[in-house]
Design an enzyme around this catalytic site. Structure first.
Site, PDB file in Angstrom:
ATOM      1  N   ARG A   1      22.681  32.722  87.626  1.00 54.82           N
ATOM      2  CA  ARG A   1      22.285  31.382  87.222  1.00 54.82           C
ATOM      3  C   ARG A   1      21.502  30.665  88.312  1.00 54.82           C
ATOM      4  O   ARG A   1      21.745  30.845  89.505  1.00 54.82           O
ATOM      5  CB  ARG A   1      23.515  30.542  86.881  1.00 54.82           C
ATOM      6  CG  ARG A   1      24.424  31.126  85.814  1.00 54.82           C
ATOM      7  CD  ARG A   1      23.709  31.260  84.497  1.00 54.82           C
ATOM      8  NE  ARG A   1      23.285  29.983  83.954  1.00 54.82           N
ATOM      9  CZ  ARG A   1      22.502  29.848  82.881  1.00 54.82           C
ATOM     10  NH1 ARG A   1      22.041  30.915  82.275  1.00 54.82           N
ATOM     11  NH2 ARG A   1      22.168  28.655  82.438  1.00 54.82           N
ATOM     12  N   VAL A   2      20.557  29.827  87.880  1.00 52.98           N
ATOM     13  CA  VAL A   2      19.830  28.986  88.825  1.00 52.98           C
ATOM     14  C   VAL A   2      20.144  27.517  88.584  1.00 52.98           C
ATOM     15  O   VAL A   2      19.578  26.645  89.228  1.00 52.98           O
ATOM     16  CB  VAL A   2      18.296  29.219  88.724  1.00 52.98           C
ATOM     17  CG1 VAL A   2      17.953  30.639  89.108  1.00 52.98           C
ATOM     18  CG2 VAL A   2      17.778  28.884  87.338  1.00 52.98           C
ATOM     19  N   ASP A   3      21.049  27.234  87.644  1.00 53.44           N
ATOM     20  CA  ASP A   3      21.445  25.851  87.379  1.00 53.44           C
ATOM     21  C   ASP A   3      22.891  25.655  87.815  1.00 53.44           C
ATOM     22  O   ASP A   3      23.437  26.439  88.571  1.00 53.44           O
ATOM     23  CB  ASP A   3      21.248  25.495  85.897  1.00 53.44           C
ATOM     24  CG  ASP A   3      21.983  26.461  84.969  1.00 53.44           C
ATOM     25  OD1 ASP A   3      22.878  27.197  85.453  1.00 53.44           O
ATOM     26  OD2 ASP A   3      21.665  26.488  83.766  1.00 53.44           O
ATOM     27  N   ASP A   4      23.511  24.601  87.326  1.00 50.13           N
ATOM     28  CA  ASP A   4      24.872  24.279  87.746  1.00 50.13           C
ATOM     29  C   ASP A   4      25.910  24.841  86.795  1.00 50.13           C
ATOM     30  O   ASP A   4      26.862  24.158  86.412  1.00 50.13           O
ATOM     31  CB  ASP A   4      25.036  22.762  87.875  1.00 50.13           C
ATOM     32  CG  ASP A   4      24.225  22.211  89.034  1.00 50.13           C
ATOM     33  OD1 ASP A   4      24.126  22.913  90.053  1.00 50.13           O
ATOM     34  OD2 ASP A   4      23.704  21.094  88.922  1.00 50.13           O
TER      35      ASP A   4
END
Length: 781
Positions: free
Chosen positions: A649-652
């Site tokens: 993942r590159v988000d939260d």
């Protein structure tokens, strides 16, 4: 540097291995020339190392493939049907390398490969090639066949998907004079809209059951059910399953459930779970399955969002030695809903006598009804509610970075066609197969690849109530031998867990029935891949290492067994109709070998259509970051051979054991504790779960740190969300690293959590740089 030709002495112990690689990849063997294959052009390609681990904050584009390998490796003369241009500017540019010999996934001094069934895959053997025997019987037996089908799926999507859709029953066909798909993925051009087979009238339950029975499969086993305890099992044929689905469907209609109404399902892996899903679909109701491990608060959130006509649950379940009182969780959830003005009139409860009896089950008269008291009394036939292809099929809530779960909405026609097709090809499904996916139906994998995908293909499916390490870590392989499982699909978390427990739990069982393995939920690291291949599969079973999401409905990037060599840890190439692209921070597509953000351009039939009740959030989350593309939220690197490597993942959102958990959800649960003033949660690498939850907690002024308080904070998360979201580590934090505007610098927290203290970077922009030293000092307390 040495250059090898077709007839040069290959530095390989068994020349027949290289023969198979070359035959598989280029369609011609040693000694072939442009003369006897006029479409072939010989040219050199490099065999070099591949970088496939990137952080979410740094993306790079490497120079496109060069004839000079740079450092190490050899050069091999390969055959291409596409000339010397390896990176063409069309949609085939990242699958065309299939015409060439791929390089390995690690450092290579020479071309190494393993043939299925012949040898173990090791760090030195970076390619796993299908055997001739496997490829000859495969649905997609070669790269050439894949390229032919993939090319058509992109150039002629209407023809490609219409042909496949026509294999299913439609009460009324879609308008065949128009494209099967209507879409807009660019927010600058208006509302995001995706439609497939619009105007077509069908029913997925009919296609899963009646259609198969009419084809002569009525007496075929649809479900082998394996209970939590050894020796407890049951079976349902397709005819028996249809009868039970119809009985429940008739009951639901009788209590007023109509087409378009929501039904929340909070059931464990009993046969009644797929029965309920199929019964809802039969009458056009929208099922929303909630994993029976979520807390009362999480369940209440979902009920309040979709306002169901009924909730279906059971009194209790045993998972391993533990008894979970599900009905009590539902009661607490419905009480919470009532406080917020949302009431549910019916709670249908299945009596699971193996876990608890009626007498010990709390009861709410007038609302609660025992399944066994009413459902079996209804007729075993039920008329089908025919629905439009774009009518909703189900809601499935997934974690979001804002803390509020997102209600992913899938519709009927496109999802039906896509899940059936991905199941068929990604597992090389044969009618004689016995298939087992270890996922729970509370997650998308259980929807697409326990219930719908397999049954649309008339498959025999295993539903397992228990846990894989009960009564010991050999349970999976006991089940494989018991039912002669041929296709085994599971999560990297389980693979790593069983790998840690030792080979003896695997090797004491035969597992000779297995022919295809599968991986789902998160990227599988190469060492776990190799253990899965070597130990579980005895070096003879290809692994379908699939990448996809709740939102995509089905596989997006996946190996096709028998079609091409695999690289341990790589999801390989896109499925038919899928156009993955890697973009940089500005949304510019990157060519060749690169790392960046994984997006998809153009829709596919299984794509979700909206977030329930919040189309604006749907557009903002998935389509505004890179207009014109679906943004997956995942990082990805592509090697010089076009193979895709997912990097997380590159988000939260943290991916724990394949479960997507929003950091905001966990933070909210922690802060609800009266002694917690502030919390920040990040994901860290976990040897078994893939990612673990690492929580930085600032306490209320004057409250001392203690082990009791640590346990109490973890309990707060377990209670509000569920045990699977419990933090693996609580890190006491007198303060959090924030910018002067108050933004928490999670990049710094990730570095501290992973002990990468020499990579903290510039901290001078923090409001209080001294906080960082305090956090480091408290790292091991």
């Amino acid at each position: 540097m040495k250059t090898l030709g077709w007839t040069a002495p290959l530095q390989f112990s068994q020349t027949n291995k290289i023969d198979i690689i070359l035959t598989c990849l280029s369609g011609i063997g040693p000694g072939a020339t442009a003369h006897n294959n006029p479409k072939a052009t010989l040219f050199p390609i490099s065999i070099s190392s591949v970088k496939h681990s990137i952080s979410s904050s740094s993306f790079k584009s490497n120079t496109p493939i060069s004839s000079d390998p740079g450092g190490g490796g050899g050069r091999v003369m390969a055959s291409s049907n596409g000339g010397n241009n390896l990176t063409t500017k069309n949609y085939l540019r990242h699958v065309e390398p299939l015409n060439n010999i791929p390089s390995g996934a690690g450092k290579m001094s020479q071309l190494n490969a393993v043939i299925l069934g012949e040898a173990l895959a090791s760090e030195e053997n970076d390619l796993v090639c299908p055997s001739k025997e496997f490829s000859n019987q495969a649905l997609v037996p070669s790269p050439q066949k894949y390229l032919e089908m993939y090319k058509r799926s992109i150039e002629d999507p209407s023809g490609f998907w219409s042909d496949i859709a026509s294999e299913f029953y439609w009460k009324k066909k879609w308008n065949e004079d128009e494209p099967v798909c209507s879409e807009n993925l660019d927010v600058s051009k208006g509302n995001i809209n995706i439609e497939w087979f619009k105007g077509g009238i069908t029913n997925i339950s009919y296609n899963c059951l009646d259609r198969n029975i009419e084809a002569g499969l009525g007496d075929k086993i649809a479900i082998y059910w394996e209970g939590n305890e050894l020796g407890v099992d049951a079976t349902l044929t397709y005819s028996q399953l249809l009868q039970q689905v119809c009985q429940l469907a008739n009951y639901l209609k009788d209590i007023g459930v109509k087409k378009g109404d929501a039904v929340v399902v909070y059931l464990p892996m009993l046969m009644e779970l797929p029965i309920t899903m199929l019964a809802c679909a039969r009458i056009g109701a929208v099922h929303s399955v909630v994993f029976a491990g979520f807390s009362a608060e999480s369940l209440a959130q979902r009920i309040m969002d979709c306002k169901p006509k009924a909730v279906i649950t059971c009194n209790a379940v045993k998972r391993g030695p533990k008894v979970l009182n599900l009905k009590e969780i539902v009661d607490d959830g419905l009480t919470e809903c009532a406080k917020n003005g949302i009431s549910v009139d019916v709670c249908l409860t299945y009596e699971n006598q193996l876990a608890a009896n009626r007498e010990s089950t709390k009861w709410h008269e007038g609302r609660d009804i025992w399944w066994q008291d009413v459902v079996p009394k209804y007729p075993t036939t039920c008329e089908v509610e025919w629905v439009d292809a774009e009518d909703p099929l189900f809601l499935l809530y997934t974690s979001g970075s804002t803390g509020k779960p997102k209600g992913v909405l899938h519709t009927t026609g496109g999802y039906m066609v896509y899940t059936a097709t991905t199941f068929k090809y990604a597992f090389d499904y044969k009618p004689s197969d016995v298939y087992w996916c270890t996922a729970d139906c509370g997650w998308i994998t259980g929807h697409s690849y326990v219930t719908y995908g397999p049954m649309l293909n008339g498959a025999t499916n295993i539903v397992f109530e228990g846990v894989p390490n009960y009564p010991d870590s050999g349970r999976c392989w006991d089940i494989v031998d018991k039912y002669k499982v041929t296709i085994f699909y599971t999560a990297p978390t389980l693979v790593r867990s069983l790998m840690r427990d030792g080979n003896e739990y695997v090797t004491r069982y035969s597992r000779k029935s297995l022919r295809v393995l599968g991986s789902v939920g998160e990227p599988i690291n190469p060492s776990a891949w190799r253990w899965f291949f070597n130990v579980v599969g005895d070096s003879r079973c290809p692994i379908s290492d699939t990448w996809w999401q709740t939102e995509t409905g089905g596989f997006m990037i996946t190996p096709l067994p028998g079609a091409w060599p695999q690289k341990p840890g790589s999801a390989t190439f896109p499925f038919f109709g899928v156009q993955p692209v890697i973009v940089d921070e500005k949304g510019v597509e990157i060519e060749g070998e690169c790392s960046g953000y994984l997006c998809v351009k153009a829709s596919w039939p299984g794509a979700f259509r909206t977030l329930y009740g919040d189309h604006e959030r749907y557009e903002t989350t998935y389509f505004k970051p890179f207009p014109g593309y679906y943004f997956s939220g995942d990082g990805c690197s592509r090697d010089k051979d076009g193979y895709h490597w997912l990097t997380g993942r590159v988000d939260d959102v943290i991916n724990v054991s394949g479960h997507r958990i929003g950091t905001a959800e966990v933070e909210s649960a922690l802060v609800s504790h009266p002694q917690c003033a502030e919390a920040a949660v990040v994901g860290v690498e976990h040897e078994v779960k893939g990612q673990g939850i690492y929580a930085f907690v600032t306490l209320v002024e004057g409250v001392p740190y203690s082990e009791e308080l640590r346990k109490s904070l973890i309990l707060a998360v377990r209670k509000q969300i569920g045990a699977f979201a419990a933090p693996d580590r609580i890190h006491w934090a007198p303060g959090l690293p924030k910018t002067r505007s108050g933004k928490i610098m999670r990049r710094i927290l990730r570095k501290i959590a992973s002990r990468q203290l020499d990579e903290l970077g510039d901290i001078s922009t923090l409001a209080d740089p001294g906080v960082v030293d305090q956090l480091i000092a408290l790292a091991d307390t």
